[in-house]
Design an enzyme around this catalytic site. Structure first.
Site, PDB file in Angstrom:
ATOM      1  N   TRP A  36      35.365  26.026  99.950  1.00  0.00           N
ATOM      2  CA  TRP A  36      36.557  26.235  99.323  1.00  0.00           C
ATOM      3  C   TRP A  36      37.226  25.031  98.607  1.00  0.00           C
ATOM      4  CZ3 TRP A  36      35.941  27.355 104.400  1.00  0.00           C
ATOM      5  CH2 TRP A  36      36.149  26.476 105.135  1.00  0.00           C
ATOM      6  N   GLU A  49      42.800  29.388 103.767  1.00  0.00           N
ATOM      7  CA  GLU A  49      43.707  28.905 104.505  1.00  0.00           C
ATOM      8  C   GLU A  49      44.175  30.099 105.466  1.00  0.00           C
ATOM      9  OE1 GLU A  49      44.944  26.073 104.901  1.00  0.00           O
ATOM     10  OE2 GLU A  49      44.034  25.345 103.305  1.00  0.00           O
ATOM     11  N   GLN A  54      43.936  29.362 113.174  1.00  0.00           N
ATOM     12  CA  GLN A  54      43.824  29.842 114.729  1.00  0.00           C
ATOM     13  C   GLN A  54      41.930  29.797 114.765  1.00  0.00           C
ATOM     14  OE1 GLN A  54      46.108  30.462 116.893  1.00  0.00           O
ATOM     15  NE2 GLN A  54      47.705  31.708 115.850  1.00  0.00           N
ATOM     16  N   THR A  55      41.515  29.178 113.712  1.00  0.00           N
ATOM     17  CA  THR A  55      39.840  29.259 113.855  1.00  0.00           C
ATOM     18  C   THR A  55      39.671  28.150 113.320  1.00  0.00           C
ATOM     19  OG1 THR A  55      40.410  31.673 113.005  1.00  0.00           O
ATOM     20  CG2 THR A  55      38.136  30.736 112.946  1.00  0.00           C
ATOM     21  N   TYR A 132      53.530  27.394 106.391  1.00  0.00           N
ATOM     22  CA  TYR A 132      52.349  26.539 106.362  1.00  0.00           C
ATOM     23  C   TYR A 132      51.522  26.936 105.143  1.00  0.00           C
ATOM     24  CZ  TYR A 132      47.667  25.281 106.668  1.00  0.00           C
ATOM     25  OH  TYR A 132      46.210  24.758 106.323  1.00  0.00           O
ATOM     26  N   CYS A 212      41.474   5.362 116.661  1.00  0.00           N
ATOM     27  CA  CYS A 212      42.293   4.632 116.112  1.00  0.00           C
ATOM     28  C   CYS A 212      41.382   3.297 115.237  1.00  0.00           C
ATOM     29  CB  CYS A 212      43.146   4.024 116.976  1.00  0.00           C
ATOM     30  SG  CYS A 212      44.436   5.304 117.875  1.00  0.00           S
TER      31      CYS A 212
END
Ligand code: SF4
Length: 390
Positions: A36, A49, A54-55, A132, A212
């Site tokens: 995409w 999106e 959840q995937t 979102y 980090c």
């Protein structure tokens, strides 16, 4: 632990231009090549999106390609049969997403002449598009200054600002404000910044042991400064796992118009009884064999008499010749299911449930959208059918 008062102040003082420059440079070097991202038109962004809710990315990629091959444009999706959309989505889970996508495509055709709106508020009027998803489409496809907040960016922003607990309404407001503050003006690459933040959250600022040492924005990070990156954000205790035992019965009848082709081709003349799952159930809109809860036998399989009694009680259906077909373990959120699959011949009775019913030939099972456990039973029936044909 407290919510740090230093986070928002540090962010308001920090040099946003430098932050964005470091982030962009890292993203341009490190971003994954995803289907995409290669051709980011609004329709493709929108599908990706919704699929990514959840995937995981790795689970979504093959589905995205298959879905776009089946429904290459928004008009194709709007005109598609709901069952064809669900069949294409089968295995990806959270099936309301697929149904909402099709309904939303129809709304865009009807109300916006087939043009996906740019405005986040208008996008949020579409079924299945929350804040979102609207922010992601508006920023990535149209370069609108629209913030996003999902699992990866929420964790990232908590650490950047030193916010311990993101769960309160006040914390959510603060995180959304922060997400917006990070964005450049409209038309100046807000979509790229949003994608970079998501990528950083997923690839570097990971839930456990964040990297980090290679983080391009560590100098702006409150959690890193105070050595609390492993503690932030505070996570809720995992919900207790619930075990559940069910049975599903593949009930067949010999279809009047499907003449058996011979003793070894008996399934060619069979039809199987399916029920459409209700809106209030798991897997709404998908077709399934009669399925019901049974008592946990403590590892012992149920008897044919127990299955027959529960089938009559739960669905008003009688069966003869019941035999085990397959036992399947599967998980849905916090539930662990043991599903005993059975097969038997319909011996009368009419469904007493509110669900829509349908008799389906063996070869048509593969065209019918089913939940994963039902599909595994159907696959076993098809396998047996082919084995019988030799
Ligand atoms: Fe996350 Fe560490 Fe980067 Fe802070 S420095 S944003 S904790 S990866």
């Amino acid at each position: 632990m407290r919510n740090s008062p230093h986070g928002p102040r540090r962010i308001s003082l920090m040099n946003l231009t430098v932050f964005r420059r470091f982030l962009r440079a890292w993203y341009r070097r490190r971003r994954r090549s995803l289907p995409w991202r290669e051709n980011p038109d609004p329709y493709r962004i929108w599908i990706s999106e919704v699929m990514l809710q959840q995937t995981t990315v790795s689970a979504v990629v093959p589905y995205f390609e298959r879905f776009l091959a089946a429904f290459p444009t928004l008009h194709d999706l709007a005109a598609a049969d709901e069952e064809a959309v669900l069949r294409c989505w089968e295995g990806l889970g959270y099936y309301r997403r697929a149904r909402h996508l099709r309904q939303a495509a129809q709304q865009v055709v009807r109300d916006w002449g087939g043009q996906i709106p740019k405005n986040p508020a208008e996008l949020q009027s579409l079924p299945g598009v929350g804040r979102y998803t609207a922010g992601a489409i508006a920023s990535i496809a149209f370069d609108e200054r629209a913030p996003i907040l999902e699992a990866n960016t929420q964790r990232l922003h908590c650490r950047l600002t030193g916010l311990d607990d993101p769960r309160s309404a006040a914390a959510q407001r603060s995180l959304w404000s922060f997400a917006e503050a990070l964005l450049p003006d409209r038309g100046r690459g807000a979509g790229e910044i949003n994608q970079a933040l998501m990528e950083l959250g997923s690839q570097v600022c990971r839930p456990e042991a964040p990297h980090c040492g290679v983080c391009p924005v560590s100098q702006f990070c409150e959690a890193f400064r105070t050595g609390r990156q492993e503690e932030i954000p505070r996570t809720a205790a995992r919900p207790k796992v619930t075990e559940w035992v069910e049975a599903a019965v593949a009930l067949f009848r010999t279809a009047p118009h499907r003449r058996p082709l011979g003793e070894r081709q008996v399934d060619a003349g069979r039809e199987w009884l399916l029920f459409r799952r209700l809106e209030s159930e798991r897997w709404p809109g998908l077709w399934d064999f009669p399925r019901f809860a049974i008592a946990d036998g403590g590892g012992l399989a149920p008897t044919p008499q127990q299955i027959a009694a529960r089938l009559l009680e739960a669905f008003g259906l009688r069966a003869r010749g019941l035999e085990p077909a397959a036992s399947i373990r599967h998980s849905v959120t916090r539930y662990r299911f043991l599903l005993h699959g059975w097969r038997g011949e319909w011996a009368g009775g009419r469904s007493t449930t509110a669900r829509e019913t349908r008799w389906v030939g063996t070869s048509e099972l593969s065209q019918t959208p089913m939940p994963a456990p039902g599909r595994r039973i159907a696959a076993q029936l098809l396998f047996d059918s082919k084995s019988a044909r030799g």
